[in-house]
Enzyme design. Structure first.
Site, PDB file in Angstrom:
ATOM      1  CE  LYS A  95      -4.018  -2.141   2.187  1.00 53.86           C
ATOM      2  NZ  LYS A  95      -3.428  -3.438   2.593  1.00 53.86           N
TER       3      LYS A  95
HETATM    4  O1  LIG Z   1      -4.863  -4.259  -0.026  1.00 55.47           O
HETATM    5  C1  LIG Z   1      -5.318  -5.187   0.671  1.00 55.47           C
HETATM    6  O2  LIG Z   1      -4.921  -6.333   0.525  1.00 55.47           O
HETATM    7  C2  LIG Z   1      -6.433  -4.890   1.575  1.00 55.47           C
HETATM    8  C3  LIG Z   1      -7.304  -3.903   1.174  1.00 55.47           C
HETATM    9  C4  LIG Z   1      -8.517  -3.735   1.844  1.00 55.47           C
HETATM   10  O3  LIG Z   1      -9.358  -2.938   1.457  1.00 55.47           O
HETATM   11  N1  LIG Z   1      -8.776  -4.507   2.922  1.00 55.47           N
HETATM   12  C5  LIG Z   1      -7.904  -5.464   3.368  1.00 55.47           C
HETATM   13  O4  LIG Z   1      -8.239  -6.168   4.334  1.00 55.47           O
HETATM   14  N2  LIG Z   1      -6.689  -5.623   2.752  1.00 55.47           N
HETATM   15  C6  LIG Z   1      -5.691  -6.600   3.260  1.00 55.47           C
HETATM   16  O5  LIG Z   1      -6.223  -7.909   3.075  1.00 55.47           O
HETATM   17  C7  LIG Z   1      -5.919  -8.750   4.187  1.00 55.47           C
HETATM   18  C8  LIG Z   1      -7.216  -9.209   4.830  1.00 55.47           C
HETATM   19  O6  LIG Z   1      -6.953 -10.133   5.836  1.00 55.47           O
HETATM   20  P1  LIG Z   1      -8.120 -11.047   6.491  1.00 55.47           P
HETATM   21  O7  LIG Z   1      -9.169 -10.114   6.964  1.00 55.47           O
HETATM   22  O8  LIG Z   1      -7.412 -11.759   7.610  1.00 55.47           O
HETATM   23  O9  LIG Z   1      -8.601 -11.984   5.432  1.00 55.47           O
HETATM   24  C9  LIG Z   1      -5.019  -7.922   5.089  1.00 55.47           C
HETATM   25  O10 LIG Z   1      -3.674  -8.187   4.718  1.00 55.47           O
HETATM   26  C10 LIG Z   1      -5.360  -6.482   4.748  1.00 55.47           C
HETATM   27  O11 LIG Z   1      -4.270  -5.622   4.948  1.00 55.47           O
END
Ligand SMILES: O=C(O)c1cc(=O)[nH]c(=O)n1[C@@H]1O[C@H](COP(=O)(O)O)[C@@H](O)[C@H]1O
Length: 275
Positions: A95
């Site tokens: 990011k």
């Molecule tokens: O860019 C990302 O991957 C991201 C964007 C977003 O809008 N929301 C989001 O949750 N993420 C990332 O996606 C992953 C979600 O993780 P879980 O919620 O454990 O499945 C994390 O690494 C967040 O940093």
């Protein structure tokens, strides 16, 4: 192979739209690894081994490595993915977003140091902050568009009064990624599975770019609605789940538990394409 070619290949070979997110939190590591930051690589490598034939991509989140002085473990992890799953692309979730000269360093970090195939970026600082990543031909860059968190509304859902039709900020980002900013076809968009209506809207505006869609699993996003809103035969979607797969098991059976969770999620996403 370019990032897009790798995505298409992994999608077809593994019949998958599932991306396993590698967000290793030492306190949550299973069994004897618990609390030991020196085991971050080993834990993630075992998750990779258990799921490599089920995924379209792996997405390591850089903060989980940097916070524990484990950047060297991230470098080794990407090399491990290359060895056991050379056809599976690596999306470095960093990011980033900064002025061009600094962005050049971030791009070097992502694509040269870690050898990632794609990276996540904040578009907030404008096109010149994105351009350095596009110098790396064939690599991918996913722009944050409509993120999965509730606070995404604070800015992304605001209307831009100065533009024709007064689009919302996320709609404007989707348009830029589909058109002017996508000079070499390297851009994709990040949209949260927690907002399927917005995924649908983004798909109307950006019908062909790949979408990275986090938010199923631990954040409670609707996997089926996500696929129905975002999947198109000519435009890949990469649906990420991290914690729900990484920590599906708490003991020595964690690899089996992760594989089981990944397979169920992969199959659920695939099934949603047809119905
Ligand atoms: O860019 C990302 O991957 C991201 C964007 C977003 O809008 N929301 C989001 O949750 N993420 C990332 O996606 C992953 C979600 O993780 P879980 O919620 O454990 O499945 C994390 O690494 C967040 O940093």
């Amino acid at each position: 192979m370019t990032f897009l070619e790798m995505l298409a290949d992994a999608q077809q070979r593994n019949r998958s739209m599932l991306c396993v997110g590698l967000d290793p939190e030492p306190s949550r590591l299973p069994g004897r690894m618990a609390g030991d930051a020196s085991k971050i690589h080993d834990f993630c490598a075992r998750i990779v081994d258990a799921t490599a034939d089920l995924v379209i991509a792996f997405k390591p989140q850089i903060a989980y490595f940097a916070a524990h002085r484990a950047e060297d473990q991230l470098e080794r992890l990407v090399m491990h993915i290359r060895q056991v799953a050379p056809h599976v692309p690596v999306i470095l979730d960093a990011k980033r977003g900064d002025i061009g000269s600094t962005a050049e360093q971030y791009a070097k970090e992502a694509f040269e140091r870690y050898g990632a195939d794609a990276v996540t970026l904040s578009p907030f600082m404008g096109f010149d902050s994105v351009q350095p990543y596009l110098q790396y031909r064939g690599k991918g860059a996913f722009l944050l568009c409509r993120t999965s968190n509730p606070g995404g509304d604070d800015l992304q859902n605001q209307q831009l009064a100065g533009l024709p039709g007064q689009p919302r900020l996320y709609e404007h980002i989707a348009k830029l990624a589909q058109t002017h900013w996508n000079t070499n076809g390297q851009l994709g968009l990040v949209v949260g599975a927690t907002y399927p209506a917005e995924i649908e809207r983004v798909r109307q505006i950006a019908p062909t770019v790949p979408l990275l869609i986090p938010g199923i699993g631990a954040q409670g996003g609707d996997a089926i609605a996500t696929v129905k809103a975002g999947w198109r035969a000519n435009a890949p979607i990469v649906v990420n789940s991290s914690r729900a797969i990484l920590y599906a098991g708490k003991g020595d059976d964690f690899m089996d538990a992760a594989r089981d969770a990944a397979m169920k999620t992969r199959d659920q996403l695939q099934a949603a394409r047809g119905g």
